[in-house]
Design a protein around this motif. Sequence first.
Motif, PDB file in Angstrom:
ATOM      1  N   UNK A 155      12.672   7.978 -12.615  1.00  0.00           N
ATOM      2  CA  UNK A 155      13.174   8.400 -13.927  1.00  0.00           C
ATOM      3  C   UNK A 155      12.016   8.793 -14.830  1.00  0.00           C
ATOM      4  N   UNK A 156      10.951   8.044 -14.770  1.00  0.00           N
ATOM      5  CA  UNK A 156       9.769   8.338 -15.578  1.00  0.00           C
ATOM      6  C   UNK A 156       9.196   9.713 -15.242  1.00  0.00           C
ATOM      7  N   UNK A 157       9.158  10.037 -13.948  1.00  0.00           N
ATOM      8  CA  UNK A 157       8.564  11.302 -13.516  1.00  0.00           C
ATOM      9  C   UNK A 157       9.504  12.492 -13.684  1.00  0.00           C
ATOM     10  N   UNK A 158      10.801  12.283 -13.415  1.00  0.00           N
ATOM     11  CA  UNK A 158      11.736  13.407 -13.350  1.00  0.00           C
ATOM     12  C   UNK A 158      12.747  13.432 -14.480  1.00  0.00           C
ATOM     13  N   UNK A 159      12.784  12.369 -15.277  1.00  0.00           N
ATOM     14  CA  UNK A 159      13.686  12.343 -16.419  1.00  0.00           C
ATOM     15  C   UNK A 159      15.082  11.853 -16.111  1.00  0.00           C
ATOM     16  N   UNK A 162       0.837  -1.200   0.000  1.00  0.00           N
ATOM     17  CA  UNK A 162       0.000   0.000   0.000  1.00  0.00           C
ATOM     18  C   UNK A 162       0.876   1.256   0.000  1.00  0.00           C
ATOM     19  N   UNK A 163       1.874   1.306   0.880  1.00  0.00           N
ATOM     20  CA  UNK A 163       2.766   2.469   0.945  1.00  0.00           C
ATOM     21  C   UNK A 163       3.540   2.616  -0.361  1.00  0.00           C
ATOM     22  N   UNK A 164       4.035   1.507  -0.901  1.00  0.00           N
ATOM     23  CA  UNK A 164       4.764   1.546  -2.170  1.00  0.00           C
ATOM     24  C   UNK A 164       3.898   2.121  -3.283  1.00  0.00           C
ATOM     25  N   UNK A 165       2.656   1.651  -3.368  1.00  0.00           N
ATOM     26  CA  UNK A 165       1.765   2.105  -4.440  1.00  0.00           C
ATOM     27  C   UNK A 165       1.476   3.592  -4.329  1.00  0.00           C
ATOM     28  N   UNK A 166       1.132   4.059  -3.133  1.00  0.00           N
ATOM     29  CA  UNK A 166       0.801   5.462  -2.980  1.00  0.00           C
ATOM     30  C   UNK A 166       2.015   6.369  -3.145  1.00  0.00           C
ATOM     31  N   UNK A 167       3.164   5.927  -2.643  1.00  0.00           N
ATOM     32  CA  UNK A 167       4.375   6.731  -2.840  1.00  0.00           C
ATOM     33  C   UNK A 167       4.678   6.879  -4.322  1.00  0.00           C
ATOM     34  N   UNK A 168       4.477   5.808  -5.085  1.00  0.00           N
ATOM     35  CA  UNK A 168       4.674   5.873  -6.530  1.00  0.00           C
ATOM     36  C   UNK A 168       3.722   6.844  -7.192  1.00  0.00           C
ATOM     37  N   UNK A 169       2.476   6.863  -6.741  1.00  0.00           N
ATOM     38  CA  UNK A 169       1.498   7.805  -7.297  1.00  0.00           C
ATOM     39  C   UNK A 169       1.886   9.246  -6.990  1.00  0.00           C
ATOM     40  N   UNK A 170       2.381   9.484  -5.778  1.00  0.00           N
ATOM     41  CA  UNK A 170       2.791  10.840  -5.411  1.00  0.00           C
ATOM     42  C   UNK A 170       3.950  11.302  -6.290  1.00  0.00           C
ATOM     43  N   UNK A 171       4.966  10.469  -6.422  1.00  0.00           N
ATOM     44  CA  UNK A 171       6.134  10.845  -7.220  1.00  0.00           C
ATOM     45  C   UNK A 171       5.756  11.041  -8.685  1.00  0.00           C
ATOM     46  N   UNK A 172       4.834  10.246  -9.170  1.00  0.00           N
ATOM     47  CA  UNK A 172       4.394  10.389 -10.564  1.00  0.00           C
ATOM     48  C   UNK A 172       3.780  11.764 -10.810  1.00  0.00           C
ATOM     49  N   UNK A 173       3.263  12.392  -9.776  1.00  0.00           N
ATOM     50  CA  UNK A 173       2.647  13.706  -9.923  1.00  0.00           C
ATOM     51  C   UNK A 173       3.590  14.868  -9.702  1.00  0.00           C
ATOM     52  N   UNK A 174       4.867  14.602  -9.389  1.00  0.00           N
ATOM     53  CA  UNK A 174       5.819  15.686  -9.181  1.00  0.00           C
ATOM     54  C   UNK A 174       6.050  16.447 -10.489  1.00  0.00           C
ATOM     55  N   UNK A 195       8.081  17.690 -13.365  1.00  0.00           N
ATOM     56  CA  UNK A 195       9.332  17.157 -13.896  1.00  0.00           C
ATOM     57  C   UNK A 195      10.309  18.197 -14.369  1.00  0.00           C
ATOM     58  N   UNK A 196       9.939  19.462 -14.330  1.00  0.00           N
ATOM     59  CA  UNK A 196      10.780  20.500 -14.919  1.00  0.00           C
ATOM     60  C   UNK A 196      11.203  21.568 -13.920  1.00  0.00           C
ATOM     61  N   UNK A 197      11.230  21.224 -12.625  1.00  0.00           N
ATOM     62  CA  UNK A 197      11.545  22.259 -11.629  1.00  0.00           C
ATOM     63  C   UNK A 197      12.865  22.000 -10.902  1.00  0.00           C
ATOM     64  N   UNK A 198      13.702  21.131 -11.442  1.00  0.00           N
ATOM     65  CA  UNK A 198      15.032  20.927 -10.863  1.00  0.00           C
ATOM     66  C   UNK A 198      15.049  20.124  -9.589  1.00  0.00           C
ATOM     67  N   UNK A 199      14.172  19.153  -9.458  1.00  0.00           N
ATOM     68  CA  UNK A 199      14.169  18.292  -8.276  1.00  0.00           C
ATOM     69  C   UNK A 199      15.462  17.480  -8.240  1.00  0.00           C
TER      70      UNK A 199
END
Length: 198
Positions: free
Chosen positions: A143-147, A6-18, A20-24
């Motif tokens: 990588x998918x979310x942030x490049x 459950x934690x893995x799935x939700x953490x993945x969803x959160x990161x997917x919404x970051x 991608x172009x703000x220098x994280x």
Amino acid sequence: MSFAHYVERLAGEVVAGFPGDCGIYAVTFRIDSVDQDPRFPYVAVGYTTEADAAKSAQQAQTASDAWETRWSYAYFPETALEGVRTVGCDPQGAAAHRQEAESRGLRYEDDEEPDGRDELLVEWFYEVCVGAARRLHGSGRIVEALGRPVPVVLYDMFEPDAMFGLTSAANPAALVAEFMAQDPGEDPSGTTSERPEG
């Protein structure tokens, strides 16, 4: 679904919404619990950016604060301290945690002595968070979310010494080399003293 999944799935969803172009340059996991009660853990999933680090560096007293302004949670912005979303203390997460804690024999009630179960709950949640961070890397979600790959920094503001062991366990070594440079467990000979289990 297990609490870890459950934690893995939700953490993945959160990161997917970051964005991608703000220098994280780092994903952050602030490990905490409601009212400091290990029966109700959560992780605030967030990030910090190059612009955040540059701003902190400008406010630093000396150039020797360079590591602190980039990697210490004392300088993290709200997106890293409060996170973008907390995972684990919502109704579904709390129910999954309670059920699994009971099955592991770790659950206790307010009128009971924890008898070490509180410490075991903390250790288990550390393992869950390390596993979730590893999954972010292994699945390619970062990588998918942030490049590009970036480290996941795990920290518990109430157990600051755990930060290096948890972050080391959660990331490929090359990604956290700069972060680990300040690990108090490292000695000049290059050997590493025992770190908190992740």
